[in-house]
Design a protein around this motif. Structure first.
Motif, PDB file in Angstrom:
ATOM      1  N   ARG A 109    -100.309  -8.908  52.727  1.00 49.45           N
ATOM      2  CA  ARG A 109    -100.191  -8.097  53.943  1.00 49.45           C
ATOM      3  C   ARG A 109     -99.779  -6.674  53.590  1.00 49.45           C
ATOM      4  O   ARG A 109     -99.262  -6.408  52.498  1.00 49.45           O
ATOM      5  N   ARG A 110     -99.995  -5.797  54.556  1.00 55.59           N
ATOM      6  CA  ARG A 110     -99.488  -4.439  54.409  1.00 55.59           C
ATOM      7  C   ARG A 110     -97.962  -4.500  54.429  1.00 55.59           C
ATOM      8  O   ARG A 110     -97.352  -5.099  55.313  1.00 55.59           O
ATOM      9  N   THR A 126    -100.501  -3.003  50.002  1.00 52.53           N
ATOM     10  CA  THR A 126    -100.274  -4.399  50.371  1.00 52.53           C
ATOM     11  C   THR A 126     -99.457  -5.107  49.294  1.00 52.53           C
ATOM     12  O   THR A 126     -99.372  -4.667  48.149  1.00 52.53           O
TER      13      THR A 126
END
Length: 250
Positions: A109-110, A126
């Motif tokens: 994920r970011r 990320t």
């Protein structure tokens, strides 16, 4: 042997027998011991002698006596060395404790702004978010969210983290951990962790934030652990040559 010596030998023998039964699992953690009158009759001693034996077990933190309710086997004793670079689970398993890990989620994920700052990432970068729940004595006790820097995260993403610790996975990927910076503070259980730990929101907890660095001082893991305050505490052993900190189950 004097009467006093014989009395002491008797209650210590009873304490040793009960301790052996607790450690063998005959009396499981949280289970109630038989009533005191029943125990004293089975050992053929007075209530006073039995109570001295129970006091020995209580001092050893093997039992908990609750007035009006009875005597119960204490939860297993756990100690986590805060000054060690081993993971929490590696440390506890080395002591012979049965600690189970459930993976609640994993995804690239970011990284949120705080994580990006801790891992020295650029805005928009990320990282692997790994969410785990640690259980011992049949109860969830620790909710842990780890963010792992890429590209090493891509090498360990598919590991079985129910059986392998994060530090072991890093070592297997050729990453040498040099040091970690950790802060532990009191807090209150937030809604997300409360769902995993099955405790009311706002319960007292200990919150550990740890950043792990490689040999070249690159931060590789940002770790956030929520530990139930009702199950663990921090103790210190102070000496002239240093300070040892441990997690201990309560």
């Amino acid at each position: 042997m004097t009467t006093d010596a014989g009395h002491e030998a008797r209650y210590r023998a009873i304490a040793a027998d009960l301790a052996a039964k607790i450690r063998s699992g005959h009396y499981a953690p949280g289970a109630a011991l038989p009533p005191q009158r029943e125990l004293s009759a089975s050992y053929g001693v007075t209530l006073m002698t039995l109570r001295q034996a129970l006091r020995e077990l209580s001092d050893a933190k093997l039992i908990v006596q609750q007035p009006g309710s009875g005597t119960f086997v204490a939860p297993p004793h756990l100690a986590y060395q805060l000054d060690s670079l081993r993971s929490l689970v590696d440390d506890l398993r080395k002591q012979g404790h049965d600690v189970r890990t459930a993976v609640a989620g994993r995804a690239v994920r970011r990284a949120p702004a705080r994580i990006a700052a801790e891992l020295r990432l650029r805005p928009g970068d990320t990282a692997l978010r790994l969410e785990r729940v640690r259980e011992f004595a049949g109860r969830p006790a620790v909710h842990q969210v780890s963010w792992v820097r890429r590209p090493v995260a891509d090498q360990i993403r598919d590991r079985d983290f129910t059986a392998v610790s994060l530090y072991t996975a890093l070592a297997d990927a050729g990453v040498t951990v040099a040091r970690a910076s950790e802060v532990v503070r009191p807090g209150l259980l937030d809604p997300a962790a409360a769902r995993h730990l099955h405790e009311p929101q706002g319960s007292p907890v200990l919150v550990s934030t740890r950043i792990t660095y490689t040999l070249d001082a690159t931060p590789v893991v940002s770790d956030h652990a929520t530990i139930l305050g009702s199950m663990m505490e921090i103790r210190t052993e102070r000496a002239a040559t240093g300070l040892s900190l441990t997690w201990v189950a309560t």
